[in-house]
Design a protein around this motif. Structure first.
Motif, PDB file in Angstrom:
ATOM      1  N   ASN A 195       0.618  -1.360   0.105  1.00  0.00           N
ATOM      2  CA  ASN A 195      -0.063   0.142   0.034  1.00  0.00           C
ATOM      3  C   ASN A 195       0.932   1.249  -0.059  1.00  0.00           C
ATOM      4  OD1 ASN A 195      -2.981  -1.249   0.558  1.00  0.00           O
ATOM      5  ND2 ASN A 195      -1.662  -2.274   1.921  1.00  0.00           N
ATOM      6  N   THR A 196       1.731   1.269  -0.998  1.00  0.00           N
ATOM      7  CA  THR A 196       2.872   2.271  -0.919  1.00  0.00           C
ATOM      8  C   THR A 196       2.193   3.745  -1.421  1.00  0.00           C
ATOM      9  OG1 THR A 196       4.836   3.042  -1.966  1.00  0.00           O
ATOM     10  CG2 THR A 196       3.490   1.831  -3.314  1.00  0.00           C
ATOM     11  N   PRO A 197       2.814   4.848  -0.532  1.00  0.00           N
ATOM     12  CA  PRO A 197       2.383   6.061  -1.397  1.00  0.00           C
ATOM     13  C   PRO A 197       3.104   6.715  -2.400  1.00  0.00           C
ATOM     14  CG  PRO A 197       3.408   6.135   0.950  1.00  0.00           C
ATOM     15  CD  PRO A 197       3.394   4.946   0.436  1.00  0.00           C
ATOM     16  N   ASP A 198       4.269   6.141  -2.607  1.00  0.00           N
ATOM     17  CA  ASP A 198       5.463   6.764  -3.582  1.00  0.00           C
ATOM     18  C   ASP A 198       4.794   6.443  -4.982  1.00  0.00           C
ATOM     19  OD1 ASP A 198       6.691   7.133  -1.187  1.00  0.00           O
ATOM     20  OD2 ASP A 198       7.898   5.118  -1.353  1.00  0.00           O
ATOM     21  N   SER A 199       5.410   7.139  -5.800  1.00  0.00           N
ATOM     22  CA  SER A 199       5.262   7.038  -7.054  1.00  0.00           C
ATOM     23  C   SER A 199       6.448   6.375  -7.998  1.00  0.00           C
ATOM     24  CB  SER A 199       4.432   8.356  -7.887  1.00  0.00           C
ATOM     25  OG  SER A 199       3.174   8.436  -7.413  1.00  0.00           O
ATOM     26  N   VAL A 200       5.978   5.949  -9.166  1.00  0.00           N
ATOM     27  CA  VAL A 200       7.152   5.552  -9.986  1.00  0.00           C
ATOM     28  C   VAL A 200       7.136   6.425 -11.310  1.00  0.00           C
ATOM     29  CG1 VAL A 200       8.041   3.620 -11.447  1.00  0.00           C
ATOM     30  CG2 VAL A 200       7.133   3.349  -9.277  1.00  0.00           C
ATOM     31  N   PHE A 201       8.396   7.178 -11.690  1.00  0.00           N
ATOM     32  CA  PHE A 201       8.347   7.876 -12.494  1.00  0.00           C
ATOM     33  C   PHE A 201       9.656   7.288 -13.712  1.00  0.00           C
ATOM     34  CE2 PHE A 201       6.351  10.694  -9.982  1.00  0.00           C
ATOM     35  CZ  PHE A 201       5.692  11.603 -10.557  1.00  0.00           C
ATOM     36  N   CYS A 202       9.859   7.793 -14.965  1.00  0.00           N
ATOM     37  CA  CYS A 202      10.804   7.231 -15.702  1.00  0.00           C
ATOM     38  C   CYS A 202      11.563   8.151 -16.232  1.00  0.00           C
ATOM     39  CB  CYS A 202       9.992   6.378 -16.947  1.00  0.00           C
ATOM     40  SG  CYS A 202      10.988   5.533 -17.983  1.00  0.00           S
ATOM     41  N   ALA A 203      12.732   7.794 -16.336  1.00  0.00           N
ATOM     42  CA  ALA A 203      13.977   8.870 -17.051  1.00  0.00           C
ATOM     43  C   ALA A 203      14.973   7.901 -17.765  1.00  0.00           C
ATOM     44  CB  ALA A 203      14.650   9.470 -16.149  1.00  0.00           C
ATOM     45  N   HIS A 204      15.161   8.188 -19.169  1.00  0.00           N
ATOM     46  CA  HIS A 204      16.033   7.489 -19.895  1.00  0.00           C
ATOM     47  C   HIS A 204      16.010   6.154 -19.958  1.00  0.00           C
ATOM     48  CE1 HIS A 204      19.213  10.273 -21.551  1.00  0.00           C
ATOM     49  NE2 HIS A 204      18.715  11.001 -20.538  1.00  0.00           N
ATOM     50  N   GLY A 205      14.417   5.653 -20.166  1.00  0.00           N
ATOM     51  CA  GLY A 205      14.244   4.284 -20.311  1.00  0.00           C
ATOM     52  C   GLY A 205      14.328   3.451 -19.074  1.00  0.00           C
ATOM     53  N   SER A 206      14.535   3.943 -17.860  1.00  0.00           N
ATOM     54  CA  SER A 206      14.426   3.260 -16.708  1.00  0.00           C
ATOM     55  C   SER A 206      13.594   3.957 -15.593  1.00  0.00           C
ATOM     56  CB  SER A 206      15.795   3.276 -16.143  1.00  0.00           C
ATOM     57  OG  SER A 206      15.827   2.585 -14.964  1.00  0.00           O
ATOM     58  N   GLY A 207      12.710   3.194 -14.772  1.00  0.00           N
ATOM     59  CA  GLY A 207      11.721   3.771 -13.822  1.00  0.00           C
ATOM     60  C   GLY A 207      12.423   3.902 -12.531  1.00  0.00           C
ATOM     61  N   PHE A 208      12.037   4.985 -11.777  1.00  0.00           N
ATOM     62  CA  PHE A 208      12.764   5.329 -10.416  1.00  0.00           C
ATOM     63  C   PHE A 208      11.418   5.844  -9.665  1.00  0.00           C
ATOM     64  CE2 PHE A 208      12.900   8.990 -12.815  1.00  0.00           C
ATOM     65  CZ  PHE A 208      12.518  10.090 -11.874  1.00  0.00           C
ATOM     66  N   VAL A 209      11.612   5.449  -8.124  1.00  0.00           N
ATOM     67  CA  VAL A 209      10.701   5.406  -7.308  1.00  0.00           C
ATOM     68  C   VAL A 209      10.792   7.196  -6.672  1.00  0.00           C
ATOM     69  CG1 VAL A 209       9.757   5.042  -4.973  1.00  0.00           C
ATOM     70  CG2 VAL A 209      10.497   3.122  -6.825  1.00  0.00           C
ATOM     71  N   VAL A 210       9.748   7.748  -6.567  1.00  0.00           N
ATOM     72  CA  VAL A 210       9.739   9.076  -5.990  1.00  0.00           C
ATOM     73  C   VAL A 210       8.962   9.220  -4.828  1.00  0.00           C
ATOM     74  CG1 VAL A 210       8.972  11.672  -6.192  1.00  0.00           C
ATOM     75  CG2 VAL A 210       9.976  10.373  -8.410  1.00  0.00           C
ATOM     76  N   PRO A 211       9.544   9.305  -3.615  1.00  0.00           N
ATOM     77  CA  PRO A 211       8.732   9.545  -2.543  1.00  0.00           C
ATOM     78  C   PRO A 211       7.522  10.271  -2.556  1.00  0.00           C
ATOM     79  CG  PRO A 211      11.271   9.697  -1.993  1.00  0.00           C
ATOM     80  CD  PRO A 211      11.044   9.889  -3.559  1.00  0.00           C
ATOM     81  N   TRP A 212       6.521   9.965  -1.473  1.00  0.00           N
ATOM     82  CA  TRP A 212       5.270  10.564  -1.624  1.00  0.00           C
ATOM     83  C   TRP A 212       5.325  12.017  -1.490  1.00  0.00           C
ATOM     84  CZ3 TRP A 212       3.516  13.264   2.454  1.00  0.00           C
ATOM     85  CH2 TRP A 212       4.169  13.241   3.755  1.00  0.00           C
ATOM     86  N   ASN A 213       6.229  12.513  -0.377  1.00  0.00           N
ATOM     87  CA  ASN A 213       6.387  14.039  -0.458  1.00  0.00           C
ATOM     88  C   ASN A 213       6.928  14.838  -1.474  1.00  0.00           C
ATOM     89  OD1 ASN A 213       8.876  12.852   0.542  1.00  0.00           O
ATOM     90  ND2 ASN A 213       9.109  13.909   2.430  1.00  0.00           N
ATOM     91  N   GLN A 214       7.551  13.907  -2.537  1.00  0.00           N
ATOM     92  CA  GLN A 214       8.127  14.802  -3.675  1.00  0.00           C
ATOM     93  C   GLN A 214       7.545  14.799  -4.979  1.00  0.00           C
ATOM     94  OE1 GLN A 214      12.343  13.865  -3.868  1.00  0.00           O
ATOM     95  NE2 GLN A 214      12.552  13.344  -1.712  1.00  0.00           N
ATOM     96  N   VAL A 215       6.249  13.739  -4.775  1.00  0.00           N
ATOM     97  CA  VAL A 215       5.342  13.779  -5.969  1.00  0.00           C
ATOM     98  C   VAL A 215       5.045  14.934  -6.767  1.00  0.00           C
ATOM     99  CG1 VAL A 215       3.492  12.363  -7.026  1.00  0.00           C
ATOM    100  CG2 VAL A 215       4.919  11.082  -5.352  1.00  0.00           C
ATOM    101  N   ARG A 216       4.632  15.699  -5.934  1.00  0.00           N
ATOM    102  CA  ARG A 216       4.218  17.037  -6.460  1.00  0.00           C
ATOM    103  C   ARG A 216       5.042  17.810  -7.557  1.00  0.00           C
ATOM    104  NH1 ARG A 216      -0.359  19.892  -6.000  1.00  0.00           N
ATOM    105  NH2 ARG A 216      -1.058  18.338  -4.287  1.00  0.00           N
TER     106      ARG A 216
END
Length: 883
Positions: free
Chosen positions: A618-639
């Motif tokens: 039940n994670t609050p973090d999001s997954v973004f992508c840069a240069h063909g690779s996904g990375f996790v962004v903590p919930w308090n930085q998603v905005r």
């Protein structure tokens, strides 16, 4: 006047425990000639309490029905449990009643559980007659009980026990007062108070006729039957088949029974509902039943042959389900003490859960203990469950120390943002979480224009909001009493699939909760204590110490009655203490009173030791992508990383988008989407092998990629000014030095080889096929190869080959006379030596052909393991909300 002939009504009898409900049922059966001899609870020979546990305990546990006839009118009588622990069983019956007889003991008056039942009857809109029982007991005061009914239930409770001899002027006036319009017409001499008028008022719940008597001595039964015949409202039903399921059970031979009321048209034996066929239609009366070839609207029956039905489900034209309002508030861990393994124990408990709406079974896979948890209404239910498991399945169980079921809500509106963008996936969701009225549960809506996010995607988001138990961030308890609205979102024209919005939606909820001011809720009981006057002071002090609230006590001679409301956690074990200090003279009864603010939140939160950031499911973090690779962004930085501006302002009165901004944004989005080079074609199979993203753009695309190298892992934050086309630069495909890869999968070979799908297929082959398509679509996104999923349709008359291009997958249905084997053989011959092709099947002939065409081979089992491995890796990397 309503003559009542040719009527058939379904009535239920509801009451607090020990009000004489079973005795009243016996009296009605005896008076109508259904029984020749009256049964008794204490003699353990009552007609409807047929279960051995019911007879031993002297209480009704399971709802049952009896068929009777009175002066040409058919009656289906549904008996329901009176004990509070089985109130959910009683509630499930309410969904199919035409009318209810609410039983009140003259000795006890209106008890706490009576008020709970009254509230349920009101919420379901069921007409009610009231029968005041035990008027033969010393000290019974009918006038005092009627006064209490008017005070605590409704002013429109009217004594009509003498109506069988004709209405007098006093009766007519009391009836007219229940409806202002009727009263005005009555005073002007323009309205006649007759049986039809009474039936109309009863049907609209403007009048609640009251009758007095003694079921044990058969007093007042004739008046009640008269009222049922002449006052019960008659319902009209549509011609199209519809039904409401209200119970699941099993007969002595283990056949699964679906109990339902036909609410439209008719139902015939051997008829198909969905993809299942009705084997038998049974009309039960006590333990016995008769089978009928057809049953008409308005009747209640049990059918065999349906395995996918659930309590509350609508069938035919009646769509949707009615959830049970009353929820279990106590939780216990259950284990076997006879060596039965947990999987066998869980399977048997799931059978009981299907049959008992007041029982909820959870396998807590998220904790290290991997416990099986039960949610129940009370300890009596636990005792019955223990006995049932032993008698029915031969399994001895024991329970851990119980705890209450907490819930969480929020104090103020908050926006939650979820983004899910691993390679070749994309979805972003913005949700508005708003606090709602206590007891309202969860509701959902949308404030998003369809110009911004397509209606189908919005529907999918709503589905994902409803399908999961979303957990709060204080203790991990389920959230409630919120309205969740879709603010905005974004999909990608190529890379978005349903599972992406599932992930984005789950994360948006959690991200919002992490920012919100959360409130811990706990369940409350209404209580009614009857005790000696000399113990009243002690009881009131105890209630205050338990953080409860008591009403002004009632003093009746040497006995006092204390009512009020208190937390379940504090008062649930108070009965023993009360009995001890009152020398056994005091007694207490409980009824559910919903949820309220927790009285000791700090203590509960500390004990739970829940860390929301560590809950990867039940994670609050999001997954973004840069240069063909996904990375996790903590919930308090998603905005800081989000792609869509929601324009939500918590201080605005409207909190909506400006239409001109929405239209302008949509125009930019469409232009950007249409200008993106490359697309997924839907021509012949040749195009699949050449269909790589941006492959037609040549060196221009590679040059553009060189310009965009600044957006890399070393600086993962995306500038908010980045336009739409730049936002998707991460998805640029770089051609591999190896040959193109192609995976061809024999669909039905997988379905009948994989355990999960093999179990699903006999019940619903379409569901199994859709499930495989979803699995392979997700798998394709993980491995990057082109995937063709082939289904055999060679026996379908007149069918031509059908090829469908889904976002990550091509699905092929073969033509009449064309087997999946021959189709795959043709692909292998054509492309086996041109590309890196793998054929997934356990069919020996197909494997041989694949080998001869220089193709790799993969068995059904190997593919299943590969899929599970990719899912596990994705969960480990991104913390999936749901596998």
């Amino acid at each position: 006047m309503t003559d009542g002939k040719a009527k058939h009504i379904n009535i239920g009898i509801l009451a607090h425990v020990d009000s004489g409900k079973t005795t009243l049922t016996e009296a009605l059966l005896y008076k109508t000639g259904t029984l020749r001899k009256l049964g008794r609870v204490d003699s353990k020979d009552s007609f409807l309490d047929t279960d051995i546990i019911e007879r031993e305990r002297g209480i009704t546990i399971y709802s049952k029905q009896a068929e009777l006839e009175y002066e040409g009118m058919g009656i289906t009588l549904l008996d329901t449990p009176g004990h509070v622990d089985f109130s959910a069983e009683a509630e499930s019956v309410l969904q199919v009643l035409d009318m209810c007889v609410l039983l009140v003991s003259a000795a006890d008056g209106v008890k706490g559980h009576t008020l709970t039942l009254w509230a349920l009857l009101k919420s379901y809109g069921i007409p009610v007659m009231i029968f005041v029982n035990k008027m033969d007991q010393p000290g019974a005061d009918g006038e005092a009980v009627l006064k209490e009914l008017k005070k605590r239930l409704s002013e429109n409770c009217v004594d009509l026990s003498g109506a069988v001899s004709g209405l007098n002027a006093e009766d007519e006036e009391a009836i007219a007062v229940c409806d202002p319009e009727l009263m005005e017409a009555y005073l002007e001499g323009k309205a006649e108070i007759d049986n039809g008028c009474i039936a109309g008022l009863l049907g609209e719940r403007k009048l609640f006729p009251v009758f007095f008597g003694s079921a044990l001595k058969l007093e007042g039964i004739d008046e009640l039957l008269y009222a049922l015949k002449f006052y019960a409202p008659v319902k009209e039903y549509a011609d199209e088949f519809a039904a409401r399921v209200f119970k699941i059970s099993r007969d002595g031979q283990g056949n699964r029974l679906t109990h339902m009321k036909i609410t439209g048209g008719s139902l015939k034996s051997r008829e198909v509902i969905g993809e299942e066929k009705i084997n038998q239609i049974r009309i039960y009366s006590g333990e016995k039943y008769e089978t009928v070839p057809e049953i008409q609207a308005g009747r209640i029956c049990a059918v065999t042959g349906l395995n996918a039905t659930k309590t509350g489900m609508g069938l035919g034209a009646l769509k949707g389900s009615n959830p049970i309002i009353l929820e279990p508030v106590l939780s216990y861990a259950v284990t076997s003490d006879d060596g039965t393994d947990s999987s066998a124990l869980l399977s048997k408990l799931k059978i009981l859960e299907e049959e008992e709406p007041q029982l909820k079974v959870f396998h807590d896979e998220e904790s290290s203990k991997k416990e099986i948890l039960l949610r129940v209404m009370g300890e009596v239910q636990l005792e019955v469950l223990k006995r049932t498991m032993q008698d029915r399945f031969g399994i001895s169980v024991c329970f851990g120390e119980g705890s209450v079921v907490y819930k969480e809500t929020i104090a103020a509106p908050v926006e939650g943002i979820g983004h899910f963008e691993p390679l070749r996936h994309y979805a972003e969701v913005h949700l508005l979480l708003e606090p709602a009225e206590r007891g309202s549960g969860l509701s959902f809506g949308s404030r998003c224009s369809e110009d911004i996010l397509d209606k189908n995607w919005q529907r999918l988001i709503t589905t994902h909001l409803q399908e999961k138990v979303h957990r709060g961030v204080l203790t991990g308890s389920p959230i409630t009493d919120m309205h969740i609205s879709i603010l905005t979102g974004r999909a990608h024209p190529k890379h978005t699939e349903g599972g992406d919005f599932r992930q984005a939606t789950y994360r948006a909820v959690r991200q919002g909760l992490m920012q919100a001011e959360s409130i811990l809720l706990e369940p409350y009981y209404n209580f009614r204590m009857e005790l000696p006057v000399e113990n009243l002071g002690r009881a009131m002090t105890d209630v205050e110490n338990m953080q409860g609230k008591a009403d002004a006590p009632e003093i009746n001679g040497e006995e006092a009655v204390l009512t009020g409301r208190a937390p379940v956690s504090s008062i649930r074990n108070y009965a023993k203490e009360l009995a001890a200090y009152s020398s056994g003279m005091g007694r207490i009864a409980f009824s559910p009173a919903g949820y309220g603010n927790c009285h000791n939140p700090e203590e509960v939160i500390e004990k739970a030791a829940y860390i929301p950031e560590s809950d990867l499911r039940n994670t609050p973090d999001s997954v973004f992508c840069a240069h063909g690779s996904g990375f996790v962004v903590p919930w308090n930085q998603v905005r800081d990383y989000m792609h869509v501006e929601s324009e939500y302002n918590p201080f605005s009165e409207n909190n909506v988008f400006h239409d001109d901004e929405a239209v302008a944004f949509n125009a930019r989005r469409i232009e950007a989407e249409n200008s993106e080079p490359g697309s997924i074609g839907n021509d012949e199979v040749d195009n699949i092998l050449n269909r790589t993203f941006y492959s037609n753009s040549g060196s221009d695309v590679n040059a553009e990629l060189e310009k965009r190298k600044g957006i890399g892992r070393e600086d993962k934050k995306r500038p908010k000014s980045m336009d739409f086309d730049e936002a998707y630069a991460d998805y640029e495909y770089k051609p591999s030095e190896k040959k193109d890869k192609l995976l061809v999968v024999d669909g039905y070979n997988m379905i009948f080889a994989w355990e999960e799908l093999k179990t699903m297929a006999p019940k619903n082959l379409d569901s199994a096929r859709d499930k495989l398509i979803d699995i392979m679509s997700n798998y394709q996104g993980a491995i990057g190869s082109e995937v063709i999923l082939v289904f055999d349709a060679y026996r379908v008359k007149g069918r031509s080959r059908t090829e469908m291009d889904l976002p990550n997958l091509k699905v092929v249905y073969t033509a009449e006379g064309e087997t999946a084997d021959s189709y795959i053989e043709g692909l292998a011959a054509k492309y086996g030596r041109k590309c890196d092709m793998t054929v997934a099947t356990s069919d020996l002939w197909e494997q041989t052909v694949a080998w001869g065409s220089n193709c790799r081979r993969m068995s059904a089992r190997e593919l299943e393991l590969a899929v599970k491995r990719e899912v596990a890796e994705l969960m480990e990397k991104y913390g999936k909300g749901q596998a």
